[in-house]
Write a protein that holds these residues in place. Structure first.
Motif, PDB file in Angstrom:
ATOM      1  N   LEU A 108       0.751  -1.300  -0.109  1.00 53.83           N
ATOM      2  CA  LEU A 108      -0.019  -0.258  -0.063  1.00 53.83           C
ATOM      3  C   LEU A 108       0.846   1.325  -0.118  1.00 53.83           C
ATOM      4  N   VAL A 109       1.869   1.086   0.686  1.00 47.79           N
ATOM      5  CA  VAL A 109       2.953   2.408   0.869  1.00 47.79           C
ATOM      6  C   VAL A 109       3.539   2.581  -0.522  1.00 47.79           C
ATOM      7  N   CYS A 110       4.001   1.456  -1.189  1.00 48.17           N
ATOM      8  CA  CYS A 110       4.543   1.588  -2.343  1.00 48.17           C
ATOM      9  C   CYS A 110       3.713   2.058  -3.462  1.00 48.17           C
ATOM     10  N   ILE A 111       2.399   1.509  -3.568  1.00 49.19           N
ATOM     11  CA  ILE A 111       1.204   2.005  -4.472  1.00 49.19           C
ATOM     12  C   ILE A 111       1.071   3.401  -4.313  1.00 49.19           C
ATOM     13  N   CYS A 112       1.099   3.981  -2.908  1.00 43.33           N
ATOM     14  CA  CYS A 112       0.739   5.541  -2.739  1.00 43.33           C
ATOM     15  C   CYS A 112       2.024   6.381  -3.231  1.00 43.33           C
ATOM     16  N   ILE A 113       3.090   5.661  -2.974  1.00 45.66           N
ATOM     17  CA  ILE A 113       4.420   6.722  -3.197  1.00 45.66           C
ATOM     18  C   ILE A 113       4.317   6.822  -4.914  1.00 45.66           C
ATOM     19  N   THR A 114       4.141   5.885  -5.525  1.00 46.03           N
ATOM     20  CA  THR A 114       4.213   5.624  -7.247  1.00 46.03           C
ATOM     21  C   THR A 114       3.190   6.386  -7.570  1.00 46.03           C
ATOM     22  N   SER A 115       1.833   6.102  -7.088  1.00 46.98           N
ATOM     23  CA  SER A 115       0.738   6.893  -7.645  1.00 46.98           C
ATOM     24  C   SER A 115       1.003   8.458  -7.404  1.00 46.98           C
ATOM     25  N   GLY A 116       1.347   8.795  -6.408  1.00 44.38           N
ATOM     26  CA  GLY A 116       1.734  10.046  -6.076  1.00 44.38           C
ATOM     27  C   GLY A 116       2.817  10.842  -7.158  1.00 44.38           C
ATOM     28  N   THR A 117       3.753  10.004  -7.239  1.00 46.22           N
ATOM     29  CA  THR A 117       4.926  10.387  -8.120  1.00 46.22           C
ATOM     30  C   THR A 117       4.241  10.699  -9.752  1.00 46.22           C
ATOM     31  N   LEU A 118       3.291   9.630  -9.962  1.00 47.48           N
ATOM     32  CA  LEU A 118       2.771   9.656 -11.292  1.00 47.48           C
ATOM     33  C   LEU A 118       1.907  10.877 -11.446  1.00 47.48           C
ATOM     34  N   MET A 119       1.151  11.268 -10.532  1.00 49.13           N
ATOM     35  CA  MET A 119       0.313  12.504 -10.286  1.00 49.13           C
ATOM     36  C   MET A 119       1.067  13.524 -10.481  1.00 49.13           C
ATOM     37  N   LEU A 120       2.433  13.708  -9.772  1.00 45.82           N
ATOM     38  CA  LEU A 120       3.104  14.887  -9.837  1.00 45.82           C
ATOM     39  C   LEU A 120       3.522  15.044 -11.443  1.00 45.82           C
ATOM     40  N   PRO A 155      -3.300  20.997 -13.502  1.00 44.31           N
ATOM     41  CA  PRO A 155      -2.214  20.632 -12.866  1.00 44.31           C
ATOM     42  C   PRO A 155      -2.507  20.975 -11.278  1.00 44.31           C
ATOM     43  N   ILE A 156      -3.388  21.809 -10.568  1.00 46.87           N
ATOM     44  CA  ILE A 156      -3.772  21.976  -9.070  1.00 46.87           C
ATOM     45  C   ILE A 156      -4.250  20.675  -8.679  1.00 46.87           C
ATOM     46  N   GLY A 157      -5.486  19.987  -9.531  1.00 44.10           N
ATOM     47  CA  GLY A 157      -5.939  18.779  -9.140  1.00 44.10           C
ATOM     48  C   GLY A 157      -4.874  17.734  -9.067  1.00 44.10           C
ATOM     49  N   PHE A 158      -3.933  17.599 -10.163  1.00 43.76           N
ATOM     50  CA  PHE A 158      -2.984  16.558  -9.912  1.00 43.76           C
ATOM     51  C   PHE A 158      -2.143  16.973  -8.703  1.00 43.76           C
ATOM     52  N   VAL A 159      -1.749  18.164  -8.417  1.00 43.40           N
ATOM     53  CA  VAL A 159      -0.923  18.367  -7.200  1.00 43.40           C
ATOM     54  C   VAL A 159      -1.681  17.707  -5.856  1.00 43.40           C
ATOM     55  N   LEU A 160      -2.932  18.258  -5.819  1.00 41.27           N
ATOM     56  CA  LEU A 160      -3.684  17.779  -4.608  1.00 41.27           C
ATOM     57  C   LEU A 160      -3.893  16.261  -4.581  1.00 41.27           C
ATOM     58  N   ALA A 161      -3.803  15.700  -5.799  1.00 46.36           N
ATOM     59  CA  ALA A 161      -3.690  14.240  -5.622  1.00 46.36           C
ATOM     60  C   ALA A 161      -2.634  13.672  -5.172  1.00 46.36           C
ATOM     61  N   THR A 162      -1.272  14.505  -5.642  1.00 40.56           N
ATOM     62  CA  THR A 162      -0.080  13.864  -5.286  1.00 40.56           C
ATOM     63  C   THR A 162      -0.032  14.000  -3.753  1.00 40.56           C
ATOM     64  N   ILE A 163      -0.414  15.088  -3.265  1.00 33.75           N
ATOM     65  CA  ILE A 163      -0.596  15.294  -1.963  1.00 33.75           C
ATOM     66  C   ILE A 163      -1.205  14.279  -0.889  1.00 33.75           C
ATOM     67  N   GLN A 164      -2.339  13.753  -1.560  1.00 38.92           N
ATOM     68  CA  GLN A 164      -3.165  13.176  -0.660  1.00 38.92           C
ATOM     69  C   GLN A 164      -2.566  11.734  -0.934  1.00 38.92           C
ATOM     70  N   TYR A 165      -1.998  11.067  -1.864  1.00 35.92           N
ATOM     71  CA  TYR A 165      -1.218   9.820  -1.877  1.00 35.92           C
ATOM     72  C   TYR A 165       0.054   9.901  -1.145  1.00 35.92           C
ATOM     73  N   TRP A 166       0.692  10.895  -0.966  1.00 39.73           N
ATOM     74  CA  TRP A 166       1.834  10.710  -0.248  1.00 39.73           C
ATOM     75  C   TRP A 166       1.434  10.965   1.310  1.00 39.73           C
ATOM     76  N   LEU A 167       0.414  11.738   1.653  1.00 41.75           N
ATOM     77  CA  LEU A 167      -0.044  11.745   3.064  1.00 41.75           C
ATOM     78  C   LEU A 167      -0.294  10.415   3.496  1.00 41.75           C
ATOM     79  N   THR A 168      -0.895   9.842   2.586  1.00 43.22           N
ATOM     80  CA  THR A 168      -1.393   8.342   2.793  1.00 43.22           C
ATOM     81  C   THR A 168      -0.413   7.418   3.045  1.00 43.22           C
ATOM     82  N   ALA A 169       0.724   7.589   2.367  1.00 40.04           N
ATOM     83  CA  ALA A 169       2.011   6.658   2.511  1.00 40.04           C
ATOM     84  C   ALA A 169       2.472   7.176   4.068  1.00 40.04           C
TER      85      ALA A 169
END
Length: 199
Positions: A108-120, A155-169
């Motif tokens: 789950l942590v790996c998925i969140c970090i990877t998904s956040g990086t993709l969103m960024l 880009p704002i929406g993608f950054v917010l998704a990045t933040i959420q994925y990384w916060l979950t991790a």
């Protein structure tokens, strides 16, 4: 410093960090709710006025198609972070659901970090697209609205998704429990099994 005191200080620092991030998360959530709710109300009012105008006055709202498109773009990208926050995004979890314990949390942590990086990564490219539109001074055809303004939400929406994925991790790395998002615990195992149909 004795070992228990050091552990307690570390735990206290972690709790303070989580509380601070929770406060920031709630503020961002309120902004997202305001944008999403405002967009839905605006779109509803716009379409209602357009239909009434066409039926009663034989003239709809000027630029209704453009405004509808812009509203849908804003709702889509503003909803990215909100969907991740509420763990309502699409998840292919067949392999993940088979795991238990630390392997499940590690994945789950790996998925969140990877998904956040993709969103960024997508935010970077979305910003490049918005910047190119701004540089070319492109405007909408009916209302002459600069197109970079409504598209800036991408880009704002993608950054917010990045933040959420990384916060979950981060939440999963600092907690013994398993979190689907920064605020929501993993609840797949709590689904009740109906034994009444079994013989």
């Amino acid at each position: 410093m004795p070992e228990p005191a050091a552990r307690q200080a570390k735990h206290s620092n972690t709790n303070a960090l989580i509380r601070m991030l929770s406060l920031a998360d709630r503020l961002i959530e309120r902004v997202e709710k305001f944008i999403l709710g405002g967009s839905v109300l605006f779109l509803t009012g716009l379409l209602t006025l357009h239909v009434l105008g066409r039926q009663l006055l034989d003239s709809g709202v000027t630029g209704q198609v453009e405004l509808t498109q812009f509203s849908l773009v804003i709702m889509t990208f503003a909803g990215l972070g909100y969907a991740v926050r509420r763990a309502r995004h699409i998840a292919m979890s067949a392999f993940y659901d088979q795991l238990r314990g630390w392997p499940r949390k590690a994945l789950l942590v790996c998925i969140c970090i990877t998904s956040g990086t993709l969103m960024l990564f997508l935010a970077w490219h979305a910003w490049a697209y918005v910047d190119s539109i701004r540089a070319m001074n492109r405007t909408s055809s009916a209302l002459s609205i600069p197109l970079w303004i409504p598209y800036l939400i991408a880009p704002i929406g993608f950054v917010l998704a990045t933040i959420q994925y990384w916060l979950t991790a981060l939440r999963n790395l600092t907690s013994d429990k398993l979190y689907r998002s920064f605020t929501e615990l993993e609840r797949y195992d709590e689904v009740p099994v109906d034994d009444s149909n079994q013989e």
